[in-house]
Design a protein around this motif. Structure first.
Motif, PDB file in Angstrom:
ATOM      1  N   ASN A 114      39.940  55.615  21.164  1.00 27.04           N
ATOM      2  CA  ASN A 114      39.648  54.182  21.170  1.00 27.04           C
ATOM      3  C   ASN A 114      39.065  53.687  22.498  1.00 27.04           C
ATOM      4  N   VAL A 115      38.932  54.603  23.436  1.00 26.42           N
ATOM      5  CA  VAL A 115      38.369  54.209  24.735  1.00 26.42           C
ATOM      6  C   VAL A 115      36.869  53.964  24.575  1.00 26.42           C
ATOM      7  N   SER A 116      36.380  52.894  25.169  1.00 27.53           N
ATOM      8  CA  SER A 116      34.949  52.603  25.141  1.00 27.53           C
ATOM      9  C   SER A 116      34.527  52.050  26.494  1.00 27.53           C
ATOM     10  N   VAL A 117      33.239  52.062  26.735  1.00 26.65           N
ATOM     11  CA  VAL A 117      32.676  51.548  27.992  1.00 26.65           C
ATOM     12  C   VAL A 117      31.836  50.319  27.665  1.00 26.65           C
ATOM     13  N   ILE A 118      32.118  49.209  28.354  1.00 19.92           N
ATOM     14  CA  ILE A 118      31.335  47.990  28.136  1.00 19.92           C
ATOM     15  C   ILE A 118      29.950  48.162  28.753  1.00 19.92           C
ATOM     16  N   GLU A 119      28.939  47.801  28.011  1.00 15.42           N
ATOM     17  CA  GLU A 119      27.559  47.895  28.511  1.00 15.42           C
ATOM     18  C   GLU A 119      27.050  46.498  28.849  1.00 15.42           C
ATOM     19  N   PHE A 120      26.819  46.274  30.135  1.00 18.64           N
ATOM     20  CA  PHE A 120      26.188  45.031  30.574  1.00 18.64           C
ATOM     21  C   PHE A 120      24.690  45.287  30.678  1.00 18.64           C
ATOM     22  N   ASP A 121      23.912  44.339  30.210  1.00 12.44           N
ATOM     23  CA  ASP A 121      22.463  44.543  30.201  1.00 12.44           C
ATOM     24  C   ASP A 121      21.904  44.622  31.614  1.00 12.44           C
ATOM     25  N   ASN A 122      22.393  43.791  32.523  1.00 12.98           N
ATOM     26  CA  ASN A 122      21.891  43.793  33.892  1.00 12.98           C
ATOM     27  C   ASN A 122      22.986  43.290  34.828  1.00 12.98           C
ATOM     28  N   ILE A 123      22.707  43.355  36.109  1.00 14.17           N
ATOM     29  CA  ILE A 123      23.729  43.014  37.102  1.00 14.17           C
ATOM     30  C   ILE A 123      24.058  41.524  37.080  1.00 14.17           C
ATOM     31  N   THR A 124      23.103  40.708  36.654  1.00 13.55           N
ATOM     32  CA  THR A 124      23.356  39.268  36.552  1.00 13.55           C
ATOM     33  C   THR A 124      24.386  38.975  35.471  1.00 13.55           C
ATOM     34  N   GLU A 125      24.272  39.685  34.341  1.00 12.12           N
ATOM     35  CA  GLU A 125      25.234  39.496  33.260  1.00 12.12           C
ATOM     36  C   GLU A 125      26.631  39.934  33.709  1.00 12.12           C
ATOM     37  N   PHE A 126      26.689  41.033  34.447  1.00 16.10           N
ATOM     38  CA  PHE A 126      27.975  41.506  34.956  1.00 16.10           C
ATOM     39  C   PHE A 126      28.567  40.504  35.951  1.00 16.10           C
ATOM     40  N   SER A 127      27.733  39.956  36.834  1.00 20.13           N
ATOM     41  CA  SER A 127      28.232  38.995  37.820  1.00 20.13           C
ATOM     42  C   SER A 127      28.744  37.724  37.137  1.00 20.13           C
ATOM     43  N   ALA A 128      28.091  37.321  36.040  1.00 17.70           N
ATOM     44  CA  ALA A 128      28.560  36.143  35.297  1.00 17.70           C
ATOM     45  C   ALA A 128      29.934  36.411  34.687  1.00 17.70           C
ATOM     46  N   TYR A 129      30.134  37.640  34.207  1.00 23.38           N
ATOM     47  CA  TYR A 129      31.419  38.041  33.639  1.00 23.38           C
ATOM     48  C   TYR A 129      32.518  37.969  34.707  1.00 23.38           C
ATOM     49  N   VAL A 130      32.223  38.515  35.890  1.00 26.90           N
ATOM     50  CA  VAL A 130      33.190  38.497  36.990  1.00 26.90           C
ATOM     51  C   VAL A 130      33.463  37.056  37.428  1.00 26.90           C
ATOM     52  N   ALA A 131      32.391  36.261  37.500  1.00 20.95           N
ATOM     53  CA  ALA A 131      32.522  34.886  37.976  1.00 20.95           C
ATOM     54  C   ALA A 131      33.467  34.075  37.105  1.00 20.95           C
ATOM     55  N   GLN A 132      33.398  34.288  35.806  1.00 22.96           N
ATOM     56  CA  GLN A 132      34.285  33.550  34.900  1.00 22.96           C
ATOM     57  C   GLN A 132      35.746  33.863  35.195  1.00 22.96           C
ATOM     58  N   ILE A 133      36.024  35.140  35.407  1.00 26.17           N
ATOM     59  CA  ILE A 133      37.407  35.552  35.664  1.00 26.17           C
ATOM     60  C   ILE A 133      37.879  35.034  37.017  1.00 26.17           C
ATOM     61  N   TYR A 134      36.969  35.046  37.998  1.00 25.64           N
ATOM     62  CA  TYR A 134      37.326  34.536  39.319  1.00 25.64           C
ATOM     63  C   TYR A 134      37.606  33.035  39.261  1.00 25.64           C
ATOM     64  N   GLU A 135      36.781  32.291  38.527  1.00 27.85           N
ATOM     65  CA  GLU A 135      36.987  30.839  38.422  1.00 27.85           C
ATOM     66  C   GLU A 135      38.310  30.519  37.744  1.00 27.85           C
ATOM     67  N   ASP A 136      38.675  31.312  36.748  1.00 23.60           N
ATOM     68  CA  ASP A 136      39.980  31.125  36.103  1.00 23.60           C
ATOM     69  C   ASP A 136      41.110  31.349  37.106  1.00 23.60           C
ATOM     70  N   ALA A 137      40.922  32.361  37.974  1.00 20.22           N
ATOM     71  CA  ALA A 137      41.937  32.673  38.985  1.00 20.22           C
ATOM     72  C   ALA A 137      42.075  31.541  39.998  1.00 20.22           C
ATOM     73  N   VAL A 138      40.957  30.951  40.376  1.00 21.35           N
ATOM     74  CA  VAL A 138      40.988  29.827  41.323  1.00 21.35           C
ATOM     75  C   VAL A 138      41.796  28.676  40.739  1.00 21.35           C
ATOM     76  N   GLU A 139      41.574  28.417  39.460  1.00 24.17           N
ATOM     77  CA  GLU A 139      42.290  27.336  38.785  1.00 24.17           C
ATOM     78  C   GLU A 139      43.793  27.607  38.764  1.00 24.17           C
ATOM     79  N   LYS A 140      44.166  28.845  38.464  1.00 21.07           N
ATOM     80  CA  LYS A 140      45.587  29.204  38.437  1.00 21.07           C
ATOM     81  C   LYS A 140      46.204  29.121  39.832  1.00 21.07           C
ATOM     82  N   TYR A 141      45.435  29.547  40.821  1.00 18.64           N
ATOM     83  CA  TYR A 141      45.922  29.571  42.206  1.00 18.64           C
ATOM     84  C   TYR A 141      46.297  28.169  42.671  1.00 18.64           C
ATOM     85  N   TYR A 142      45.419  27.202  42.425  1.00 18.47           N
ATOM     86  CA  TYR A 142      45.693  25.840  42.901  1.00 18.47           C
ATOM     87  C   TYR A 142      46.715  25.114  42.025  1.00 18.47           C
TER      88      TYR A 142
END
Length: 904
Positions: free
Chosen positions: A291-319
């Motif tokens: 069941n292991v799979s590897v997520i395929e991001f089309d480009n580095i911008t798409e990957f950075s958007a994915y990371v950014a969403q998770i980081y923004e959620d963390a900022v909200e939880k932190y404050y």
């Protein structure tokens, strides 16, 4: 030299190794802060102040080598050496080579510092086996060593035992001191033994430190090694075997993943499969990784958007968390480790606060100093403008007086095309400067306002004729102040070398008297200024004397504020070199935390690290051109060559010792190349799946509303046409700006072409249509008009006349069929007027459809009702995007046309 090497099989059970009791109370130095954090999480016995990074010990032993003052002095010495050397080669050739060397001076200095750290002896160098660029590097280094400042390029050796003791104890408390924390007592730490954890990429200065410390202390080198995955771990043996010491290992504590153990996870099984496959001992693929799979991001911008969403959620939880345990990163539900950490370059733009405080030069006032330094011409002793944006940076900085915040840059932007060809602030030798041209513009505006210019209606559509005399006076005054300030700072550097101390004393006084008093006391910027001034208190220590170019090159190193107390991680996505410590924290984290190993493509996992040596040094230089004398050389070179194998180890280690969930991902397209999934994962049959997470930011459409108030101006047909084409353009031009105003250079150029054709057309009404008559009229009118379009050069004016001529022949003479200019009708006049307002009256898209069809028809009675004041107050003014956007006078305010087709 007392040096020994030990390994451990399981990072969670180092305490079960036979040597543990002999080292647990000693001074421990880890390869990274993440390893410090991880070991602290697992081993309570290491929380007594004996655990910090190798970097701290290196800096404690060689503090002067990393000092900014030392770097600037070295840079200056190298600059002066390059300026004074005159090799026996053809003069023009040396001029080009010297220019190249000066352009790469920082890399040259890094190369020299590396050779100093390695203790290279030039007499052992095989000159015939080095490149031409390396020959100049060696020549410069040799000249420095034989100069009177050679001591600035020496790395200290032969410390006393007391000095080593002091360095070890200083290193253990250095981080707490910087953070302003209560310093733990190191009295109970056995500093006679120094343990160094997990170093794979040895640097020459780390190796020098090990050599010096081991003269008086027992030094233990410690790293993870698992015999069960010998092929992947061979890279560690290859590096540490260069020490020519016995590597002491025992493998009783090896962790062997199995589904029968509660501590085994899916990722642990995958690690075991990777290790066995690499060893060649994999008999069959485990069903537990189906069941292991590897997520395929089309480009580095798409990957950075994915990371950014998770980081923004963390900022909200932190404050939202009143307890606030740890940093924002600890609140991220996914912890990222990437084989290619370039994603941080994108994330840094969106979350600068996470990547450390900004350098003083990154603030607007810092941009001021960068810009004036860039513009100063030390040969002529004045400002030389190569890029008008440098002037704009100065006007935005707050260093120059303005009646209203933003007024200077607004006036500058409106008028910059008028003086854009100027190369200096004040005229010299017959050439007009910016200030001279602004004074001419003042006179023209005065004449225009008094109706003394023949093309009044046309010129009123140019942005630089829409400014007031007072606004130009304010801009001139600011530019004159800029000239004075710049000369004050840099006049000492006219055609001669000067002591840097005088410059920084002037700068310190300017910051104290002009900048600090205006800084908001509650902002972090005032704190930055105060810490910068604290650094500038040391100006008396600067003894450097060199050229203005050298000052310019080293400003960024000296104008950096003192570090702020308290430190946090300056990343969001960690690199693979931080896995070995961070993963240990997974044993105490919530099971819902996910460890995300990213960029596991062939290209990113097998990178050979071409940038491992500063230019012009290469691996061939060290392997073929130099005969080493000691073990440190061999260790360093071997570790550089083994970097390509380190990531494979890091991935296995992270998967095997992770006690939480995990994800794998890779980027499909990067740098116009298509990446393949890491070959080991492909051989294991691991599937890929497209990123299904929605990483697009939610779009909120905000409709423009405008309080018309008591509008008594009324509207004409041009306003009706604007409303048909685009509601937003109508709102800006008809409701706010009272008509079209061209500010963009491209549109002003096209506007010149249109009014030139219109004026010539009127002038030639009824005349014989010969080419000579047309050309004479075009020359005459363009000569009179060009004084109002000073930004155009002769070549551009020639092209404009050619285009205007073609338009006249095509429209007025029906392609040359008519031999006499016809009478201008009301329809012709209407067409001319509309072209001056909209540039084009017919625009075809890629389907050959006229997108302006029907836009210029007369308004019906019903349509005119929408222009009643009560209707306009209630109306919304949405943006209509089409190919007409590129010809719109307000496109720089709207920006809608710059969005990609995908977003649209």
């Amino acid at each position: 030299m007392s040096l020994s090497i030990y390994t451990y099989s399981n990072p969670y059970e180092i305490s079960n190794e036979p040597y543990w009791d002999s080292i647990k109370n000693c001074a421990h130095f880890c390869v990274s802060q993440t390893m410090v954090n991880g070991l602290s999480e697992v081993y309570d016995e290491l929380k007594n102040g004996q655990l910090t990074t190798v970097e701290e010990l290196v800096k404690a032993l060689y503090p002067g080598w990393f000092d900014t003052k030392t770097y600037i002095e070295q840079y200056t010495i190298l600059t002066n050496t390059l300026d004074n050397v005159t090799p026996n080669i053809e003069q023009e050739r040396w001029k080009k080579i010297k220019q190249s060397l000066r352009f790469n001076k920082s890399a040259l200095l890094d190369s020299i510092r590396l050779m100093v750290e390695m203790g290279l002896l030039l007499k052992n160098l095989k000159i015939k086996k080095i490149t031409e660029e390396q020959t100049y590097l060696i020549a410069a280094y040799n000249a420095i060593l034989h100069g009177d400042k050679a001591n600035k390029f020496s790395l200290r050796k032969h410390f006393s035992e007391k000095e080593i003791d002091s360095a070890v104890q200083t290193a253990l408390v250095a981080k707490d001191q910087r953070r302003g924390k209560k310093i733990k007592s190191v009295g109970k730490v056995d500093c006679n033994t120094v343990v160094i954890h997990g170093v794979h990429q040895f640097t020459p200065i780390i190796l020098s430190m090990i050599e010096e410390v081991s003269k008086y202390k027992r030094v233990v080198l410690l790293f993870n090694y698992q015999q069960q995955y010998s092929e992947i771990y061979q890279t560690w043996l290859d590096v540490y075997s260069c020490f020519d010491l016995n590597i002491k290992s025992q493998f009783n504590n090896e962790f062997k993943p199995t589904t029968l153990l509660q501590t085994s996870y899916e990722g642990n099984i995958l690690a075991d499969q990777i290790g066995k496959l690499t060893n060649g001992t994999l008999t069959e693929k485990s069903k537990d990784i189906n069941n292991v799979s590897v997520i395929e991001f089309d480009n580095i911008t798409e990957f950075s958007a994915y990371v950014a969403q998770i980081y923004e959620d963390a900022v909200e939880k932190y404050y939202a968390d009143e307890q606030k345990k740890g940093s924002v990163l600890s609140y991220m539900r996914e912890q990222f480790y990437s084989a290619n950490s370039s994603v941080n370059d994108i994330l840094k733009v969106y979350f600068p606060e996470q990547f450390g405080e900004r350098h003083f030069l990154a603030y607007p006032i810092g941009h001021f100093f960068v810009a004036v330094t860039k513009m100063w011409n030390s040969e002529n002793g004045g400002i030389k403008i190569e890029d008008m944006n440098d002037i704009a940076e100065c006007l935005c900085s707050g260093a120059l007086y303005e009646k209203k915040i933003g007024s200077l840059i607004t006036t500058f932007n409106q008028t910059r095309n008028y003086f854009s060809r100027a190369s200096m602030l004040e005229g010299d030798g017959g050439a007009e400067g910016v200030i001279d041209l602004l004074k001419k513009l003042k006179k023209q505006i005065s004449k225009l306002n008094n109706g003394k210019i023949e093309y009044e209606s046309q010129l009123n559509k140019l942005s630089y004729y829409k400014v007031s005399i007072d606004e130009i006076d304010e801009l001139i005054e600011a530019l004159e102040s800029l000239n004075v300030i710049t000369r004050l700072f840099y006049k000492d550097f006219e055609d001669e070398k000067n002591n840097f101390r005088h410059f920084y004393e002037k700068l310190k006084d300017f910051v104290e008297t002009q900048i600090l008093p205006t800084a908001d006391a509650e902002t972090e910027f005032q704190d930055i200024l105060l810490r910068l001034l604290a650094r500038l208190e040391e100006v008396e220590k600067i003894e450097t004397t060199s050229t203005f170019d050298c000052l310019k090159d080293t400003m960024a190193y000296y104008l950096k504020q003192e570090s702020q107390k308290g430190e946090s991680a300056n990343w969001i996505v960690r690199d693979f070199q931080q896995i070995d410590g961070d993963v240990l924290k997974s044993s105490t984290q919530e099971s819902e935390i996910i460890y995300h190993f990213a960029c596991v493509s062939d290209s990113d996992m097998n990178v050979k690290r071409e940038d491992q040596f500063p230019w012009p040094l290469t691996i061939e230089f060290f392997e073929k051109a130099y005969e080493p004398l000691d073990w440190k050389y061999q260790v360093y070179i071997k570790s550089r060559k083994e970097f390509k194998h380190f990531k494979r180890y890091a991935l296995l280690y992270g998967l095997e010792f992770n006690r939480c969930k995990f994800k794998l991902s890779y980027i499909k397209n990067n740098d116009d190349k298509e990446n393949e999934l890491y070959y080991i994962l492909k051989l294991l049959g691991i599937k890929t799946e497209r990123n299904v997470h929605d990483t697009t930011a939610p779009r909120q459409t905000r409709e423009f509303t405008f309080d018309l108030g008591e509008n008594t101006n009324g509207f004409g047909d041009l306003d009706y046409i604007r409303r048909r084409i685009c509601g937003y353009r109508f709102a800006l031009e008809s409701l706010i700006e009272n008509g079209t105003c061209y500010q963009d250079r491209f549109l002003q150029t096209k506007y010149f072409e249109i009014i030139l054709a219109n004026i010539v057309r009127r002038k030639l009404e009824g005349q014989i249509a010969t080419e000579a008559i047309i050309n004479e009229a075009l020359d005459d009118v363009s000569e009179r008009l060009s004084r109002y379009f000073r930004f155009l050069n002769e070549s551009e004016i020639t092209d404009i006349k050619s285009n205007a001529k073609n338009a006249i022949i095509h429209q007025a003479l029906q392609g040359g069929k008519i031999k006499q200019f016809p009478k201008i009708t009301d329809i012709d006049l209407d067409r001319m007027r509309k072209k001056e307002e909209f540039i084009y009256l017919h625009l075809e898209n890629e389907n050959q459809e006229n997108v302006l069809f029907g836009k210029f028809y007369d308004m019906t009675v019903e349509e005119k009702k929408i222009f009643f004041p009560e209707k306009l107050k209630e109306a919304s003014y949405s943006k209509e995007i089409n190919i007409w956007c590129q010809w719109c006078a307000v496109r720089e305010k709207c920006l809608e046309s710059y969005k990609s087709l995908v977003e649209l």
